[in-house]
Design an enzyme around this catalytic site. Structure first.
Site, PDB file in Angstrom:
ATOM      1  N   HIS A 108     -57.824  83.103  48.179  1.00  0.00           N
ATOM      2  CA  HIS A 108     -58.632  84.283  48.450  1.00  0.00           C
ATOM      3  C   HIS A 108     -58.994  84.641  46.796  1.00  0.00           C
ATOM      4  CE1 HIS A 108     -56.949  85.249  52.404  1.00  0.00           C
ATOM      5  NE2 HIS A 108     -55.625  84.841  51.822  1.00  0.00           N
ATOM      6  N   SER A 121     -81.552  81.016  29.407  1.00  0.00           N
ATOM      7  CA  SER A 121     -81.764  82.356  29.696  1.00  0.00           C
ATOM      8  C   SER A 121     -82.971  82.365  28.591  1.00  0.00           C
ATOM      9  CB  SER A 121     -80.835  83.301  29.327  1.00  0.00           C
ATOM     10  OG  SER A 121     -81.410  84.580  29.407  1.00  0.00           O
TER      11      SER A 121
END
Length: 432
Positions: free
Chosen positions: A141, A262
């Protein structure tokens, strides 16, 4: 087909030149077989091989008038061969040429994809052995569970892609069939020997029952297999993307000198390759449903499948070929940070050892419910402290915990969780 996500060897299989060359070989081999049967003159069969040629532009020009690609092809070849060309395509249908050609193309594409998988498996085994005993935290999870090794993560990926290789080998065999059975597949105007002969020359098997077309359940299974492989690519890519998150940073894609992450933020190092793989996997899976829908053709044939396959044949194989090669490169150069893995493993004050304490308490006579309650109430204190507190020390100080300090300390041994790594590796890679 998008050039950005294509590699030349796979692209070459799907070019018009390659397609028409396969058509020519099908027709020429079929004429050879008819000559052996005495249906056509042997001189005519020889002339097709000697004089046969075609031009893509000329075929396109003829097709604009005939509105039929196979007739346009035959007309163009006849312009080169001469009168003997009338013996080509005796008793055959367009589907005999088109379906057999597609089988050849998919078989060739499969061979490239199988080689891609072999290359990936080599890299995964090497990296798995490199990090066989590199401890890291296993997560369920997305939450810390118990310790594993990074090598085990990669061994799992290796086992999965080995299964995919076996699936693809089976799918290749299933889809590589030849159909030269004439109208509605009855062999009324062409002897079954011709089909057997052509199949042998092209490395295909004979289609047992072709209703003028090869049954599309074969193709559905083939493209479904490509979809499963794409899903495995995404699974491994998603793992890398998670591990590269700043808060985790246990592994990351290689960032080459001069690379920019970026346009706005010079500090960025983004998992662009694995994000790209996630997208490519979605595209390959997107071709599965049309392949499934192609199975239900009308009666003995229609051509509703044809336009679909002109898309999905090239696009699915070209995209998957690129994706497998990209994933191999990612895993080959993947930067791994064992120290960060160990730091993350120890981040939560020993919570990852809670099960061992639970089991030890039950072995010491405590009911499972009480043992769970004792361990959990101490574990929640560690959670609330963000790992500042130690589960071991809290358990030692809990008067209801009946284990001795030495017994408790034994349950916090990291090596305990790794004792069967050799067994798992032997299952995946065989005995050392």
């Amino acid at each position: 087909m998008v050039p950005r996500y294509s590699r030349p060897d796979m692209v070459a299989i799907w070019t018009p030149e390659a397609r028409f060359q396969i058509w020519f070989e099908i027709e020429a081999h079929a004429t050879d077989a008819l000559a052996e049967l005495g249906v056509v003159p042997k001189e005519a069969a020889a002339a097709i091989w000697e004089k046969g040629a075609f031009e893509v532009d000329r075929i396109d020009e003829i097709e604009r008038e005939t509105k039929h690609d196979v007739i346009a092809f035959l007309t163009n070849v006849a312009e080169h061969v001469g009168p003997e060309a009338r013996f080509m395509h005796q008793g055959m249908t367009s589907s005999d040429v088109l379906d057999t050609c597609l089988a050849v193309q998919l078989a060739k594409a499969s061979d490239i994809l199988i080689a891609d998988l072999d290359a990936l498996l080599v890299v995964l085994e090497r990296r798995a052995r490199e990090h066989k005993m590199t401890p890291t935290i296993g997560r369920s999870h997305g939450i810390h569970a118990e310790p594993v090794t990074f090598g085990l993560k990669l061994a799992q990926a290796h086992a999965e892609f080995a299964r995919n290789r076996a699936r693809l080998v089976a799918a290749r065999e299933d889809v590589a069939t030849c159909a030269i059975s004439g109208a509605v597949g009855t062999f009324a105007n062409i002897d079954p020997f011709v089909e057997e002969y052509v199949a042998g020359k092209l490395g295909l098997s004979v289609e047992p029952v072709s209703t003028q077309v090869i049954p599309r359940d074969r193709h559905a299974m083939f493209f479904a297999t490509l979809g499963v492989i794409a899903s495995s690519i995404e699974r491994l890519a998603t793992e890398v993307r998670h591990l590269q998150r700043t808060e985790v940073l246990e592994a990351e894609e290689f960032f080459s000198p001069g690379q920019k992450g970026s346009s706005a933020m010079p500090h960025k190092r983004n998992p662009v390759l694995t994000e790209n793989l996630t997208g490519l996997a979605r595209m390959v899976r997107g071709y599965v449903t049309p392949a499934m829908e192609n199975v239900a053709l009308w009666h003995e044939r229609d051509i509703s499948h044809s336009s679909v396959e002109r898309y999905i044949g090239p696009d699915a194989t070209i995209t998957l070929d690129f994706a497998l090669a990209r994933l191999t490169g990612v895993m080959d150069k993947l930067v791994v940070y064992p120290e960060r893995m160990l730091k993350n493993l120890n981040k939560m004050g020993g919570l990852v050892h809670s099960q061992r304490v639970l089991l030890a308490l039950t072995q010491a006579g405590v009911s499972r419910e009480d043992a769970y309650r004792l361990v959990q109430r101490n574990a929640m204190k560690v959670w609330d402290s963000d790992g500042a507190l130690s589960l071991l020390e809290l358990l030692k100080a809990d008067p209801d915990v009946t284990l001795s300090d030495a017994e408790l300390e034994d349950k916090f041994d990291l090596g305990y969780h790794l004792k069967h790594v050799d067994t798992i590796f032997a299952r995946v890679f065989g005995a050392a």
